[in-house]
Motif scaffolding. Structure first.
Motif, PDB file in Angstrom:
ATOM      1  N   PHE A 377      -0.710   3.979  -9.756  1.00  0.00           N
ATOM      2  CA  PHE A 377      -0.070   5.158  -9.172  1.00  0.00           C
ATOM      3  C   PHE A 377      -0.362   6.441  -9.950  1.00  0.00           C
ATOM      4  O   PHE A 377       0.055   7.521  -9.535  1.00  0.00           O
ATOM      5  CB  PHE A 377       1.432   4.929  -9.032  1.00  0.00           C
ATOM      6  N   ALA A 378      -1.075   6.321 -11.054  1.00  0.00           N
ATOM      7  CA  ALA A 378      -1.581   7.523 -11.714  1.00  0.00           C
ATOM      8  C   ALA A 378      -2.727   8.126 -10.918  1.00  0.00           C
ATOM      9  O   ALA A 378      -3.074   9.294 -11.099  1.00  0.00           O
ATOM     10  CB  ALA A 378      -2.045   7.201 -13.135  1.00  0.00           C
ATOM     11  N   ARG A 379      -3.312   7.313 -10.025  1.00  0.00           N
ATOM     12  CA  ARG A 379      -4.369   7.785  -9.123  1.00  0.00           C
ATOM     13  C   ARG A 379      -3.726   8.350  -7.860  1.00  0.00           C
ATOM     14  O   ARG A 379      -3.054   7.633  -7.112  1.00  0.00           O
ATOM     15  CB  ARG A 379      -5.304   6.637  -8.770  1.00  0.00           C
ATOM     16  N   ASP A 380      -3.956   9.608  -7.597  1.00  0.00           N
ATOM     17  CA  ASP A 380      -3.297  10.295  -6.483  1.00  0.00           C
ATOM     18  C   ASP A 380      -3.604   9.668  -5.132  1.00  0.00           C
ATOM     19  O   ASP A 380      -2.772   9.681  -4.226  1.00  0.00           O
ATOM     20  CB  ASP A 380      -3.727  11.769  -6.485  1.00  0.00           C
ATOM     21  N   GLU A 381      -4.792   9.085  -4.957  1.00  0.00           N
ATOM     22  CA  GLU A 381      -5.207   8.595  -3.651  1.00  0.00           C
ATOM     23  C   GLU A 381      -4.571   7.263  -3.265  1.00  0.00           C
ATOM     24  O   GLU A 381      -4.585   6.863  -2.106  1.00  0.00           O
ATOM     25  CB  GLU A 381      -6.740   8.419  -3.609  1.00  0.00           C
ATOM     26  N   ILE A 382      -4.023   6.541  -4.226  1.00  0.00           N
ATOM     27  CA  ILE A 382      -3.541   5.173  -3.993  1.00  0.00           C
ATOM     28  C   ILE A 382      -2.069   5.194  -3.579  1.00  0.00           C
ATOM     29  O   ILE A 382      -1.233   5.799  -4.244  1.00  0.00           O
ATOM     30  CB  ILE A 382      -3.727   4.314  -5.265  1.00  0.00           C
ATOM     31  N   ILE A 383      -1.766   4.480  -2.486  1.00  0.00           N
ATOM     32  CA  ILE A 383      -0.372   4.372  -2.052  1.00  0.00           C
ATOM     33  C   ILE A 383       0.150   2.935  -2.116  1.00  0.00           C
ATOM     34  O   ILE A 383       1.350   2.710  -2.012  1.00  0.00           O
ATOM     35  CB  ILE A 383      -0.169   4.931  -0.633  1.00  0.00           C
ATOM     36  N   ASN A 384      -0.743   1.971  -2.269  1.00  0.00           N
ATOM     37  CA  ASN A 384      -0.294   0.582  -2.441  1.00  0.00           C
ATOM     38  C   ASN A 384      -1.454  -0.224  -3.016  1.00  0.00           C
ATOM     39  O   ASN A 384      -2.622   0.174  -2.916  1.00  0.00           O
ATOM     40  CB  ASN A 384       0.177  -0.028  -1.121  1.00  0.00           C
ATOM     41  N   PHE A 385      -1.109  -1.372  -3.594  1.00  0.00           N
ATOM     42  CA  PHE A 385      -2.142  -2.200  -4.218  1.00  0.00           C
ATOM     43  C   PHE A 385      -1.613  -3.611  -4.432  1.00  0.00           C
ATOM     44  O   PHE A 385      -0.403  -3.861  -4.384  1.00  0.00           O
ATOM     45  CB  PHE A 385      -2.558  -1.601  -5.566  1.00  0.00           C
ATOM     46  N   LYS A 386      -2.525  -4.515  -4.695  1.00  0.00           N
ATOM     47  CA  LYS A 386      -2.177  -5.885  -5.075  1.00  0.00           C
ATOM     48  C   LYS A 386      -3.302  -6.453  -5.918  1.00  0.00           C
ATOM     49  O   LYS A 386      -4.468  -6.382  -5.542  1.00  0.00           O
ATOM     50  CB  LYS A 386      -1.950  -6.765  -3.839  1.00  0.00           C
ATOM     51  N   VAL A 387      -2.934  -7.000  -7.085  1.00  0.00           N
ATOM     52  CA  VAL A 387      -3.895  -7.598  -7.998  1.00  0.00           C
ATOM     53  C   VAL A 387      -3.654  -9.096  -8.023  1.00  0.00           C
ATOM     54  O   VAL A 387      -2.533  -9.548  -8.282  1.00  0.00           O
ATOM     55  CB  VAL A 387      -3.746  -7.017  -9.422  1.00  0.00           C
ATOM     56  N   GLU A 388      -4.705  -9.875  -7.765  1.00  0.00           N
ATOM     57  CA  GLU A 388      -4.569 -11.336  -7.800  1.00  0.00           C
ATOM     58  C   GLU A 388      -5.653 -11.920  -8.699  1.00  0.00           C
ATOM     59  O   GLU A 388      -6.840 -11.628  -8.528  1.00  0.00           O
ATOM     60  CB  GLU A 388      -4.673 -11.932  -6.403  1.00  0.00           C
ATOM     61  N   ILE A 399      -6.610  -2.430  -2.500  1.00  0.00           N
ATOM     62  CA  ILE A 399      -6.105  -1.073  -2.670  1.00  0.00           C
ATOM     63  C   ILE A 399      -5.979  -0.401  -1.306  1.00  0.00           C
ATOM     64  O   ILE A 399      -6.878  -0.501  -0.467  1.00  0.00           O
ATOM     65  CB  ILE A 399      -7.044  -0.241  -3.568  1.00  0.00           C
ATOM     66  N   VAL A 400      -4.856   0.289  -1.105  1.00  0.00           N
ATOM     67  CA  VAL A 400      -4.645   1.083   0.098  1.00  0.00           C
ATOM     68  C   VAL A 400      -4.698   2.554  -0.296  1.00  0.00           C
ATOM     69  O   VAL A 400      -3.970   2.994  -1.189  1.00  0.00           O
ATOM     70  CB  VAL A 400      -3.289   0.769   0.757  1.00  0.00           C
ATOM     71  N   LEU A 401      -5.574   3.308   0.364  1.00  0.00           N
ATOM     72  CA  LEU A 401      -5.702   4.739   0.122  1.00  0.00           C
ATOM     73  C   LEU A 401      -5.110   5.527   1.284  1.00  0.00           C
ATOM     74  O   LEU A 401      -5.148   5.069   2.423  1.00  0.00           O
ATOM     75  CB  LEU A 401      -7.172   5.126  -0.039  1.00  0.00           C
ATOM     76  N   TYR A 402      -4.592   6.706   1.002  1.00  0.00           N
ATOM     77  CA  TYR A 402      -4.119   7.542   2.097  1.00  0.00           C
ATOM     78  C   TYR A 402      -5.062   8.714   2.351  1.00  0.00           C
ATOM     79  O   TYR A 402      -4.874   9.483   3.298  1.00  0.00           O
ATOM     80  CB  TYR A 402      -2.690   8.031   1.833  1.00  0.00           C
ATOM     81  N   LYS A 425     -14.512  -6.004  -8.556  1.00  0.00           N
ATOM     82  CA  LYS A 425     -14.803  -5.362  -7.285  1.00  0.00           C
ATOM     83  C   LYS A 425     -13.499  -4.890  -6.647  1.00  0.00           C
ATOM     84  O   LYS A 425     -12.497  -5.607  -6.646  1.00  0.00           O
ATOM     85  CB  LYS A 425     -15.519  -6.333  -6.351  1.00  0.00           C
ATOM     86  N   LEU A 426     -13.510  -3.685  -6.105  1.00  0.00           N
ATOM     87  CA  LEU A 426     -12.324  -3.112  -5.469  1.00  0.00           C
ATOM     88  C   LEU A 426     -12.435  -3.275  -3.955  1.00  0.00           C
ATOM     89  O   LEU A 426     -13.441  -2.885  -3.358  1.00  0.00           O
ATOM     90  CB  LEU A 426     -12.181  -1.636  -5.826  1.00  0.00           C
ATOM     91  N   HIS A 427     -11.407  -3.860  -3.341  1.00  0.00           N
ATOM     92  CA  HIS A 427     -11.387  -4.066  -1.895  1.00  0.00           C
ATOM     93  C   HIS A 427     -10.436  -3.046  -1.268  1.00  0.00           C
ATOM     94  O   HIS A 427      -9.224  -3.093  -1.512  1.00  0.00           O
ATOM     95  CB  HIS A 427     -10.922  -5.483  -1.552  1.00  0.00           C
ATOM     96  N   LEU A 428     -10.993  -2.133  -0.484  1.00  0.00           N
ATOM     97  CA  LEU A 428     -10.164  -1.150   0.209  1.00  0.00           C
ATOM     98  C   LEU A 428      -9.680  -1.748   1.526  1.00  0.00           C
ATOM     99  O   LEU A 428     -10.483  -2.197   2.348  1.00  0.00           O
ATOM    100  CB  LEU A 428     -10.960   0.130   0.470  1.00  0.00           C
TER     101      LEU A 428
END
Length: 453
Positions: A377-388, A399-402, A425-428
Motif C-alpha cells: 500500500f506504499a504503492r499508490d496504484e495498488i488497491i488490493n493484493f494477495k501473496v501465496e 495485484i489489483v491496480l486502479y 513474477k507479478l500477476h495483475l
C-alpha cells in the motif's frame, strides 16, 4: 488503566485480579477444566487476588477448536442457564459460538460505549456510517421484521396490531441504540469486483458521507482505503469527517496515513473479537492499543505458551474476565503482536496481523502481514493484493491496480523482503475474492502448511 464501572448485584469485584480469581474458581464447575486444574495442582481454596495471574499462567492455551469440540456441556457453567445468550463469531477461518450471561452482556455494551466516548470525545455517538466486512454483520442486526426507521417501525407495529412481546421490545431497543444513541447507519459491505464496478458502490457511499455530513466513518480497512482512493480520483473533500475507525482487519501505517490524508481526519485504532468483545483502543493517531485491563487480560506468548518479554513478538492470548457462563481462558485469537517496551506508553499492544498470514523464511526470519501490507500500500496504484508461497522458492503474487502502472522496481522489493534468489513474477488481476468472512487474506503460506503435515 482503562476501567469499566458497572453496578450489579451479582458483580461486586472492581479489580482485574479479583475478577480473575473468581473466574478461575468458576472453572471447577466446568467438566473440561476440572482435570486440567487438578493436574496443574491448582486448589480452589488457595486462589486469591495475589496469585491469580500465576495460576492462570499454569493453564494451557486454548483455541476455537477447544471450545467447539466441547460445546456446550463440557465448556459451560451450569449456573443460571435462564440468563444465557449466544454470540457467534465470524472469524477468517472458522466460527465459534460463545455463551454469555446478563452480566457479560452489560460489560459488552459498557465497553462499546467506552469506545465511543474515547474515540469520538463524547458519551453519545456522532453521525456515523459503518461498513463491516461481512454481510452477516448487517443482516443479523438490521433484518428485523418491519421497517428500520424507529418512527416507521412504531407505526408499523400499530398498523399490523403486533403485541409488545419480548422480540418486539428487543427490536425497538436495537433501533433506539443504533439510531439515537450510536447515531450509526450500517451499510452493506463493498462487493468484490473490478474497479469500475466497485466505484459504483463507492460513489453512492461517498455521496451519502458528504450530503449527510457524516462525522465518523467506521469500516473494514480495505473499504476505507478504497473510499479514499475514489475520493482522490473525483477530487472530493469531506470537511465534516472528524474520525476514521478501521476495524475487522489489519490497518497498517501506509493504509492509515493515506486515508487520514484524504479525509483530513484523525485515526483511532480499535481492537476486539466477536468471542470476547472490545479489547482495547488507541489514542488518536496512534497504532498502539491501550487494553481494557479491567475486563480482559492480554498476554503475548511464544509457541509453547510461555510469556515473552516486552518488545518481543509472539501470539496474542486473551482471557475474558467477565464471562462466567463460558469462561474464555488464555484464548489464542490467531493474531501476532508485541507488548511495547516504550517508556512513554508502557504495556501497550501492537497487532502485527494474523498468524496464518505470517511467513517463516528459511533464514529464520518471520515476515508479518503488517510489513507486507505496508510494502504494497506504499504503492499508490495498488488497491488490493494477495501473496501465496507455493514452494520454498516459488511465490504467486496477485495485484489489483486502479490505474495503469508498470510497478517499476516492485518485484525487486518483494525479492528482498521474502529473501528470494530472483524477483517473483507479478500477476495483475481485475479483483481478488475475499474469504467467507468477507475479509481479505494478505499472505497465504501453502508451502509451510503442506510440508508440516
Amino acid at each position: 488503566m482503562l476501567k469499566l464501572h458497572i453496578k450489579s448485584d451479582s458483580e461486586s469485584f472492581k479489580e482485574p485480579q479479583d475478577r480473575l480469581s473468581r473466574l478461575l474458581k468458576t472453572l471447577y464447575n466446568i467438566p473440561y477444566w476440572q482435570p486440567i486444574l487438578n493436574s496443574s495442582n491448582i486448589v480452589s481454596d488457595n486462589i486469591d487476588s495475589t496469585n491469580s495471574y500465576q495460576c492462570l499462567a499454569l493453564l494451557p492455551v486454548t483455541t476455537k477448536s477447544t471450545y467447539n469440540k466441547n460445546f456446550p456441556d463440557k465448556i459451560t457453567s451450569s449456573n443460571n442457564k435462564s440468563t444465557w445468550q449466544f454470540l457467534s463469531s465470524a472469524g477468517t477461518n472458522d466460527r465459534m459460538t460463545v455463551v454469555t450471561d446478563f452480566v457479560k452482556r452489560d460489560y459488552l455494551r459498557a465497553a462499546e460505549h467506552l469506545t465511543i466516548k474515547l474515540s469520538q470525545g463524547q458519551p453519545f455517538g456522532r453521525c456515523t456510517v459503518d461498513i463491516p466486512p461481512s454481510a452477516c454483520n448487517v443482516v443479523c442486526g438490521l433484518a428485523d421484521e418491519g421497517p428500520e426507521p424507529l418512527i416507521h417501525y412504531l407505526l408499523w407495529i400499530i398498523k399490523v396490531k403486533r403485541t409488545l412481546n419480548r422480540a418486539i421490545l428487543s427490536d425497538i431497543r436495537g433501533r433506539v441504540e443504533r439510531q439515537i444513541f450510536l447515531k450509526r447507519k450500517t451499510l452493506m459491505p463493498i462487493e468484490s469486483n473490478d474497479w469500475a464496478h466497485i466505484c459504483i458502490q463507492l460513489d453512492t457511499y461517498l455521496e451519502q458521507i458528504s450530503t449527510e455530513k457524516i462525522k465518523v466513518i467506521r469500516g473494514y480497512p480495505h473499504f476505507l482505503y478504497w473510499l479514499a482512493k475514489r475520493a482522490v480520483q473525483k477530487d472530493l473533500s469531506f470537511p465534516h469527517v472528524e474520525v476514521l475507525i478501521p476495524y475487522g482487519g489489519l490497518a497498517g501505517e501506509a493504509l492509515v496515513s493515506f486515508i487520514c490524508s484524504v479525509f483530513k481526519a484523525d485515526f483511532v485504532n480499535v481492537y476486539g473479537t466477536g468471542e470476547v468483545g472490545s479489547i482495547g483502543i488507541s489514542n488518536k493517531n496512534s497504532h498502539e492499543l491501550n487494553v481494557y485491563r479491567s475486563v480482559v487480560h492480554v498476554e503475548v506468548v511464544d509457541d509453547e505458551g510461555n510469556t515473552v518479554k516486552n518488545g518481543q513478538h509472539g501470539n496474542i492470548l486473551v482471557t475474558d474476565l467477565t464471562n462466567q457462563a463460558m469462561p474464555i481462558i488464555r484464548y489464542s485469537i490467531g493474531d501476532m503482536g508485541v507488548i511495547s517496551s516504550n517508556e512513554s506508553e508502557p504495556n501497550t499492544l501492537i497487532v502485527l496481523g494474523r498468524k496464518v498470514e505470517s511467513m517463516l523464511l528459511a533464514s529464520g526470519k518471520t515476515v508479518y502481514a503488517r510489513q507486507v501490507q505496508n510494502l504494497f500500500f506504499a504503492r499508490d496504484e495498488i488497491i488490493n493484493f494477495k501473496v501465496e508461497r507455493l514452494t520454498a522458492k516459488m511465490f504467486k503474487i496477485q495485484i489489483v491496480l486502479y490505474k495503469p502502472s508498470e510497478l517499476i522496481g516492485f518485484a525487486e522489493e518483494l525479492q528482498t523482503i521474502f529473501e528470494l534468489s530472483k524477483p517473483p513474477k507479478l500477476h495483475l488481476v481485475e479483483f481478488i475474492c475475499p474469504e467467507s468472512s468477507g475479509k481479505y487474506i494478505a499472505v497465504k503460506d501453502s508451502y509451510t502448511k503442506r510440508t508440516s503435515h
